[in-house]
Write a protein that holds these residues in place. Structure first.
Motif, PDB file in Angstrom:
ATOM      1  N   GLY A 272     -18.291  30.062  -4.749  1.00 16.77           N
ATOM      2  CA  GLY A 272     -18.124  28.766  -5.400  1.00 16.77           C
ATOM      3  C   GLY A 272     -16.664  28.563  -5.760  1.00 16.77           C
TER       4      GLY A 272
ATOM      5  N   SER B 174     -24.726  26.390 -11.073  1.00 19.65           N
ATOM      6  CA  SER B 174     -23.881  25.191 -11.038  1.00 19.65           C
ATOM      7  C   SER B 174     -24.539  24.018 -10.326  1.00 19.65           C
ATOM      8  CB  SER B 174     -22.537  25.514 -10.363  1.00 19.65           C
ATOM      9  OG  SER B 174     -21.783  26.401 -11.152  1.00 19.65           O
ATOM     10  N   LEU B 175     -25.707  24.241  -9.702  1.00 16.52           N
ATOM     11  CA  LEU B 175     -26.477  23.173  -9.070  1.00 16.52           C
ATOM     12  C   LEU B 175     -27.953  23.410  -9.388  1.00 16.52           C
ATOM     13  CD1 LEU B 175     -26.474  20.666  -7.239  1.00 16.52           C
ATOM     14  CD2 LEU B 175     -26.649  22.200  -5.272  1.00 16.52           C
TER      15      LEU B 175
ATOM     16  N   ARG C 288     -29.290  25.860  -0.598  1.00 21.80           N
ATOM     17  CA  ARG C 288     -27.843  25.934  -0.516  1.00 21.80           C
ATOM     18  C   ARG C 288     -27.409  25.923   0.948  1.00 21.80           C
ATOM     19  NH1 ARG C 288     -28.681  25.125  -5.132  1.00 21.80           N
ATOM     20  NH2 ARG C 288     -27.840  26.224  -6.970  1.00 21.80           N
TER      21      ARG C 288
ATOM     22  N   ASP D 221     -22.210  22.705  -0.885  1.00 23.77           N
ATOM     23  CA  ASP D 221     -22.876  21.949  -1.936  1.00 23.77           C
ATOM     24  C   ASP D 221     -21.871  21.549  -3.017  1.00 23.77           C
ATOM     25  OD1 ASP D 221     -25.859  22.354  -1.186  1.00 23.77           O
ATOM     26  OD2 ASP D 221     -25.002  24.368  -1.114  1.00 23.77           O
ATOM     27  N   LYS D 222     -22.149  20.428  -3.653  1.00 26.04           N
ATOM     28  CA  LYS D 222     -21.295  19.963  -4.740  1.00 26.04           C
ATOM     29  C   LYS D 222     -21.956  20.293  -6.078  1.00 26.04           C
ATOM     30  CE  LYS D 222     -19.321  16.202  -2.010  1.00 26.04           C
ATOM     31  NZ  LYS D 222     -19.120  14.731  -1.876  1.00 26.04           N
ATOM     32  N   PRO D 223     -21.256  21.009  -6.948  1.00 33.89           N
ATOM     33  CA  PRO D 223     -21.852  21.379  -8.239  1.00 33.89           C
ATOM     34  C   PRO D 223     -22.080  20.157  -9.117  1.00 33.89           C
ATOM     35  CG  PRO D 223     -19.513  21.912  -8.210  1.00 33.89           C
ATOM     36  CD  PRO D 223     -19.865  21.482  -6.812  1.00 33.89           C
ATOM     37  N   THR D 224     -23.149  20.204  -9.909  1.00 32.57           N
ATOM     38  CA  THR D 224     -23.440  19.120 -10.850  1.00 32.57           C
ATOM     39  C   THR D 224     -23.258  19.562 -12.294  1.00 32.57           C
ATOM     40  OG1 THR D 224     -25.798  19.704 -10.823  1.00 32.57           O
ATOM     41  CG2 THR D 224     -25.057  18.016  -9.268  1.00 32.57           C
TER      42      THR D 224
ATOM     43  N   LYS E 171     -20.786  21.179 -14.686  1.00 33.46           N
ATOM     44  CA  LYS E 171     -19.381  21.558 -14.794  1.00 33.46           C
ATOM     45  C   LYS E 171     -19.172  22.724 -15.763  1.00 33.46           C
ATOM     46  CE  LYS E 171     -17.551  17.001 -13.604  1.00 33.46           C
ATOM     47  NZ  LYS E 171     -16.684  15.869 -14.025  1.00 33.46           N
TER      48      LYS E 171
ATOM     49  N   THR F  88     -17.384  27.961 -11.005  1.00 32.72           N
ATOM     50  CA  THR F  88     -18.390  27.285 -10.195  1.00 32.72           C
ATOM     51  C   THR F  88     -19.212  28.355  -9.486  1.00 32.72           C
ATOM     52  OG1 THR F  88     -16.969  25.355  -9.847  1.00 32.72           O
ATOM     53  CG2 THR F  88     -18.768  25.684  -8.289  1.00 32.72           C
TER      54      THR F  88
ATOM     55  N   LEU G   4     -22.329  28.861  -7.180  1.00 33.94           N
ATOM     56  CA  LEU G   4     -23.283  28.198  -6.293  1.00 33.94           C
ATOM     57  C   LEU G   4     -24.218  29.164  -5.593  1.00 33.94           C
ATOM     58  CD1 LEU G   4     -20.959  25.471  -4.757  1.00 33.94           C
ATOM     59  CD2 LEU G   4     -22.901  25.092  -6.270  1.00 33.94           C
TER      60      LEU G   4
END
Length: 484
Positions: free
Chosen positions: A251, A278-279, A285, A326-329, A331, A340, A342
């Motif tokens: 991440g 983080s997600l 993933r 993937d984009k973390p949601t 923070k 981060t 993931l």
């Protein structure tokens, strides 16, 4: 212990360097005008300027001159005044490199036999005390090295490096670096002057070169013993131990695995993956595996945590990158961890497959629902998902080209128009049948290599159904991608 093997190590006059002194170091430094001058002005700037403007770091000594304001410390290190530490002075750095290449410092005329004995004795002492030495051959600036090779007096560094390489092989030690910067893919921008690489260049030289045999195990295949070794991991989130096993979080950037292979072939990478905090919305993933030879492969992690992927390797050093897609949601994590996180990785292993092994085929495309959808529903082999009116899917493609979207599309209200956007550009308009999900028309879409976003937008607002009180607008069913 890292031992830097500068050429002067085997110089006959190397004994001229003496840092032992009967006078205490604090006294000699205090009585040094240059040291006092540097210390005084450094102290003055610290109390007159805000700390946020303070500069950290060093500027390497060129071995020839000592600018006004600098100081040689008692241990041989050099301090340089702040005004010459500007990284943008490329012309000055090049001039220093040329000057050094023409008049290099510390180059032996012959390789001193007594120096060899002393070096080996020192290594014997370290290993006897349980210390593992790592030999470092520091690179020169490209222009300096070129000039040195053209000089009969300086060309001996090639012979000296061969001696150090043979020494490391004979003693079973790790040797890192090379006097030749091209061996390390270094350029002029990687140097302070003619003989000192910048900190980032040093990091790149060492990453993946110091053995991690005690941290992460390697598994040779039958008949391939000692042909492949995992020699380094460069990970933004560091390395950890969980339940007594090596572990790291992917991440916040690429995770780089450095492998040394004795031959060309096919490698198998395996690990146990876990979804990071983080997600939290999904346990699925996506990772992108890529190599320096332009090979890439998408790794989809879902209910099965055991990951195995094959990829080509070549003789020598190989770097394999694992990139989280993937984009973390989340923070900030509940425990205050700012990283981060993931994908968790444990049980990492690599092995070289038998010579007859081939790369396992993988799907050309990976499709995933992202934003705007309710949870995926199943019935037998069919699956579907509803959206409130605007839903996105993410398609990862290994190459650019034309594709056809397959599956069916439905609407909660009729008549309805659904606009389809590919990477932000309107690609088509569809009208689902009122009698149920309708097969998607065979429309061709152009996808880019990597991630692509396909978005479905309903022109009518969401409604509730007699059997479902959720707000529903669009339904997709059994989506897939076919190469045109």
């Amino acid at each position: 212990v890292i031992i830097e093997l500068s050429p002067w190590i085997l110089e006959l006059t190397a004994g001229r360097l003496h840092f032992n002194n009967s006078i205490p170091v604090k006294v000699t430094e205090f009585l040094s005008p240059r040291y006092f001058q540097t210390s005084f002005f450094t102290w003055w700037k610290q109390i007159t300027k805000s700390r946020r403007h303070a500069k950290a770091g060093y500027h390497a000594w060129d071995g020839q001159t000592l600018p006004e304001g600098g100081a040689i410390m008692a241990d041989g290190s050099t301090l340089f005044p702040e005004h010459i530490q500007n990284i943008r002075e490329r012309a000055r750095i090049l001039a220093m490199a040329v000057e050094f290449g023409q008049k290099p410092v510390g180059i032996p005329q012959t390789l001193d036999p007594d120096g060899k004995i002393k070096l080996n004795t020192f290594l014997d002492m370290l290993q006897h005390d349980g210390v593992q030495p790592v030999l470092f051959v520091p690179p020169y600036h490209p222009q300096a090295y070129k000039l040195m090779l053209n000089s009969e007096k300086s060309r001996i560094i090639v012979e000296e490096q061969k001696y150090f390489e043979a020494l490391a092989k004979r003693r079973g030690l790790t040797l890192v670096g090379s006097y030749n910067p091209s061996d390390l893919a270094l350029t002029e921008t990687d140097f302070h002057d003619g003989s000192h690489p910048r900190a980032d260049a040093i990091r790149r030289i060492f990453v993946g070169r110091v053995s991690l045999a005690k941290i992460v195990g390697t598994t040779p295949a039958t008949g391939t013993a000692n042909r492949m070794e995992l020699i380094g991991i460069d990970n933004a989130n560091g390395l950890e131990t969980v339940n007594g096993r090596p572990f790291f979080w992917i991440g916040g950037g690429d995770s780089c695995l450095s492998l040394h292979c004795a031959t060309n072939g096919t490698a198998l990478l395996g690990f146990c993956a876990s979804a990071g905090p983080s997600l939290p919305e999904t346990s699925e993933r996506l990772l992108l595996l890529r190599t320096e030879s332009s090979f890439s492969r998408l790794i989809r992690i879902n209910d099965n945590p055991n990951v195995e992927v094959t990829f080509p390797v070549r003789h020598g050093l190989n770097r394999v990158y694992l990139t989280p897609l993937d984009k973390p949601t989340a923070k900030t994590l509940s425990n205050g961890d700012p990283r981060t996180l993931l994908v968790g990785v444990s049980g990492l292993s690599v092995k070289l497959l038998p010579d007859a092994a081939v790369i396992r085929e993988a799907d050309q495309f990976t499709l995933r629902l992202t934003t705007g959808w309710y949870g995926v529903e199943h019935s037998g082999e069919d699956w579907w998902a509803w959206s409130t009116g605007r839903g996105q899917i993410s398609v990862f493609s290994k190459k650019a080209g034309s594709v056809i979207l397959t599956g069916a599309l439905g609407s909660a209200s009729h008549p309805n128009i659904i606009d389809v956007f590919v990477n932000g550009i309107k690609a088509d308009t569809w009208s689902p049948s009122e009698y149920g999900p309708t097969g998607i028309p065979p429309v061709h879409f152009a996808l880019n290599i990597g991630e692509n976003i396909i978005e479905f937008v309903s022109q009518k607002p969401a409604v509730t159904l007699p059997t479902d009180k959720r707000l529903l607008a669009i339904m997709v069913k059994n989506l897939g991608i076919l190469e045109n």
